[in-house]
Motif scaffolding. Structure first.
Motif, short mmCIF file in Angstrom:
data_model
loop_
_atom_site.label_atom_id
_atom_site.label_comp_id
_atom_site.label_asym_id
_atom_site.label_seq_id
_atom_site.Cartn_x
_atom_site.Cartn_y
_atom_site.Cartn_z
N MET A 8 0.85 -1.15 0.01
CA MET A 8 -0.05 -0.01 0.21
C MET A 8 0.92 1.15 -0.02
SD MET A 8 -2.89 -1.27 2.82
CE MET A 8 -3.46 0.49 3.05
N GLN A 9 1.92 1.17 0.29
CA GLN A 9 3.03 2.43 0.36
C GLN A 9 3.03 3.11 -0.93
OE1 GLN A 9 3.60 3.33 3.56
NE2 GLN A 9 2.38 1.35 3.89
N GLY A 10 3.09 2.57 -2.16
CA GLY A 10 2.99 3.30 -3.41
C GLY A 10 1.78 4.35 -3.39
N MET A 11 0.62 3.59 -2.99
CA MET A 11 -0.57 4.54 -2.99
C MET A 11 -0.51 5.74 -2.00
SD MET A 11 -3.22 1.29 -2.97
CE MET A 11 -2.92 -0.19 -3.37
N MET A 12 0.06 5.47 -0.76
CA MET A 12 0.15 6.53 0.08
C MET A 12 1.08 7.44 -0.09
SD MET A 12 0.10 4.34 3.69
CE MET A 12 -1.26 3.20 4.36
N ALA A 13 2.16 6.98 -0.78
CA ALA A 13 3.27 8.11 -1.28
C ALA A 13 2.88 8.82 -2.19
CB ALA A 13 4.52 7.23 -1.51
N MET A 14 2.11 8.61 -3.39
CA MET A 14 1.35 9.16 -4.25
C MET A 14 0.53 10.22 -3.69
SD MET A 14 1.26 10.04 -7.60
CE MET A 14 1.68 8.47 -8.28
N GLY A 15 -0.42 9.82 -2.56
CA GLY A 15 -1.19 10.55 -1.79
C GLY A 15 -0.34 11.78 -1.21
N GLN A 16 0.63 11.47 -0.66
CA GLN A 16 1.52 12.60 0.17
C GLN A 16 1.98 13.39 -0.92
OE1 GLN A 16 4.04 9.56 1.87
NE2 GLN A 16 3.57 10.49 3.78
N THR A 17 2.46 13.00 -2.18
CA THR A 17 2.80 13.90 -3.10
C THR A 17 1.81 14.90 -3.50
OG1 THR A 17 4.43 12.17 -4.06
CG2 THR A 17 3.71 14.02 -5.54
N MET A 18 0.67 14.42 -3.64
CA MET A 18 -0.53 15.14 -4.27
C MET A 18 -0.86 16.33 -3.14
SD MET A 18 -0.94 14.40 -7.14
CE MET A 18 -2.36 15.58 -7.41
N ALA A 19 -0.69 15.96 -1.94
CA ALA A 19 -0.83 16.98 -0.98
C ALA A 19 0.08 18.46 -1.11
CB ALA A 19 -0.62 16.51 0.60
N THR A 20 1.41 17.84 -1.06
CA THR A 20 2.39 19.05 -1.42
C THR A 20 2.10 19.75 -2.60
OG1 THR A 20 4.01 17.88 -0.04
CG2 THR A 20 4.89 19.38 -1.67
N TYR A 21 1.97 18.94 -3.58
CA TYR A 21 1.90 19.56 -5.00
C TYR A 21 0.41 20.32 -5.16
CZ TYR A 21 0.21 19.46 -10.14
OH TYR A 21 -0.03 19.67 -11.50
N THR A 22 -0.60 19.99 -4.47
CA THR A 22 -1.96 20.72 -4.73
C THR A 22 -1.52 22.00 -3.62
OG1 THR A 22 -3.10 18.71 -4.71
CG2 THR A 22 -4.16 20.89 -3.83
N GLY A 23 -0.90 21.85 -2.57
CA GLY A 23 -0.66 22.90 -1.62
C GLY A 23 0.18 24.23 -2.23
#
Length: 448
Positions: A283-298
């Motif tokens: 599941m860590q790949g999914m979580m990592a993409m989510g973390q990336t989108m938080a920074t990217y979106t912010g």
């Protein structure tokens, strides 16, 4: 090593940022798996079940604390994207002060109510003492866990995902060595494993803090920044509290699910623990993409580029779908071999395998809806919207509660395991709709 995610082709930027996060998350899971592997092989299946039975409580306590402190860093990402250097430093100082209050509150509450909580969760009597010892020591180390995640999140907020990875890799190696020392040499049992985790995470936090003040001047607050600012506090709490509640609500659902699984005895608990730890790696790949989108979106929200946010979401979803399909195949094929890591040669793994297969096979079918949750949830949070992502956690809680009630009513282990897939499908539908609503609000806000 800062990265401006408001410029350039989105997909290469997203993937480049995600890879270190993915590796870091893998190290974090290996970090957690070390406890269960060493305890399971050198103390016994009962000790493994004890550690595993506290996993959902750890998710509740640590996740709530992390959610709060991670929410504090969204403001940092937005101000960095907007080019507000002074505001960025103010947000770092303010978030650090608020996190101190979170640590004191969560440590006190968790230690006070831990024993009755374990009883409420139907923790088997033969593993109760070890479970209480392990989780109590972990709660003492909340301060280390929260501040490692806070400082590493500050670094990620300005586009630096590599340095937290380096420190986590070092800390993971240290955790392994300390586990071997405390559990095998000193024979401290589950207590030794818990102390190894706390010490290793404390060192990670110190290394991140040192790097911020020595190598990241854009983040390091000066003396006049160290005071609570009402505007920053209100903004950070408005994001941090819903994120913490989202973790807490989701964890409550997993605790209900764990309570149903606990009814089937320590063998079922040990099997479920090993299988879920293995699945967490996938599941860590999914979580990592989510973390990336938080920074990217912010960052892009801070700049006001809604079109770029939407394009990034589409690209991230496509990448996640491919990852989910591959991940589901890998976990199903590798499960029998992975279980061998958790138990010594005198344990009959064939008795564990049916329990583990039931859980993994049910979950693997639903990795695609699971992957969308991380994208939509983190994108909304990166825009500063915390309520709807939190309500996604409520949807997960209700789904797990319903499945747990049926599982207990019909004494069915498969129904107990189905709590996760039911939660994922329900939350995926909810967060997908919520994302559309939030994007319309953001467009309206930016156009006015």
């Amino acid at each position: 090593m800062e990265t401006d995610m408001t410029k350039g082709s989105p997909l290469p930027i997203i993937l480049k940022f995600t890879l270190p996060l993915f590796l870091g998350n893998i190290f974090q899971q290996l970090y957690n798996m070390v406890d269960t592997i060493i305890v399971g092989r050198f103390v016994g299946p009962g000790a493994l079940a004890a550690v595993g039975s506290t996993g959902t409580i750890m998710f509740l306590v640590i996740g709530f604390s992390q959610g709060m402190s991670t929410g504090f860093t969204v403001l940092t990402s937005q101000r960095f994207g907007a080019g507000d250097g002074e505001g960025t430093k103010h947000s770092v100082a303010n978030g650090t002060i608020l996190s101190l209050f979170v640590v004191v509150f969560m440590t006190g509450i968790s230690l006070l109510f831990m024993k009755p909580l374990l009883r409420l969760m139907n923790t088997p009597d033969d593993i109760f003492s070890d479970a209480l010892t392990y989780i109590s020591i972990i709660c003492i180390g909340i301060v280390a866990n929260v501040f490692y995640n806070l400082f590493s999140s500050f670094l990620r907020a300005v586009g630096n995902s590599r340095v937290p990875l380096y420190f986590l890799a070092f800390s993971s190696a240290l955790n392994l060595l300390l586990n071997l020392l405390f559990v095998i040499t000193f024979q401290w049992g589950v207590a030794g494993s818990a102390w190894a985790t706390n010490i290793s995470q404390a060192i990670s936090a110190i290394l991140c803090l040192y790097y911020i003040f020595k190598k990241a001047p854009g983040l390091a607050p000066l003396k006049h920044h160290w005071r609570l600012n009402w505007t920053d506090t209100r903004h950070q709490l408005s994001v941090g509290i819903p994120m913490a509640l989202q973790f807490g609500i989701t964890a409550s659902g997993t605790m209900i699910m764990q309570s149903a699984i606990n009814l089937f005895g320590s063998t079922a608990v040990a099997s479920f623990t090993a299988a879920s730890k293995f699945q967490n790696i996938a599941m860590q790949g999914m979580m990592a993409m989510g973390q990336t989108m938080a920074t990217y979106t912010g960052q892009n929200y801070g700049k006001g580029d809604i079109k770029r946010i939407k394009k990034g979401v589409r690209l991230a979803l496509g990448t996640e779908f491919i990852y989910a399909i591959v991940g589901s195949i890998v976990v199903c094929l590798a499960l029998p071999h992975a279980l061998l890591l958790f138990f010594s040669g005198d344990v009959d793994v064939s008795a564990m395998l049916p329990w583990a297969k039931t859980y993994i096979y049910l979950c693997a079918v639903f990795y695609i809806p699971l992957s969308t949750i991380f994208i939509f949830r983190n994108t909304m949070q990166g825009c500063g919207y915390g309520f709807l992502p939190m309500m996604g956690g409520v949807v997960e809680l209700i789904a797990r509660l319903v499945m747990a009630v049926f599982a207990i009513r019909f004494v069915s282990f498969p129904l107990s395991c189905a709590g996760d897939p039911a939660a994922w499908v329900s939350a995926a539908l909810f967060t997908g709709i919520a994302y559309i609503i939030v994007m319309k609000k953001v467009e309206k806000k930016m156009s006015s």
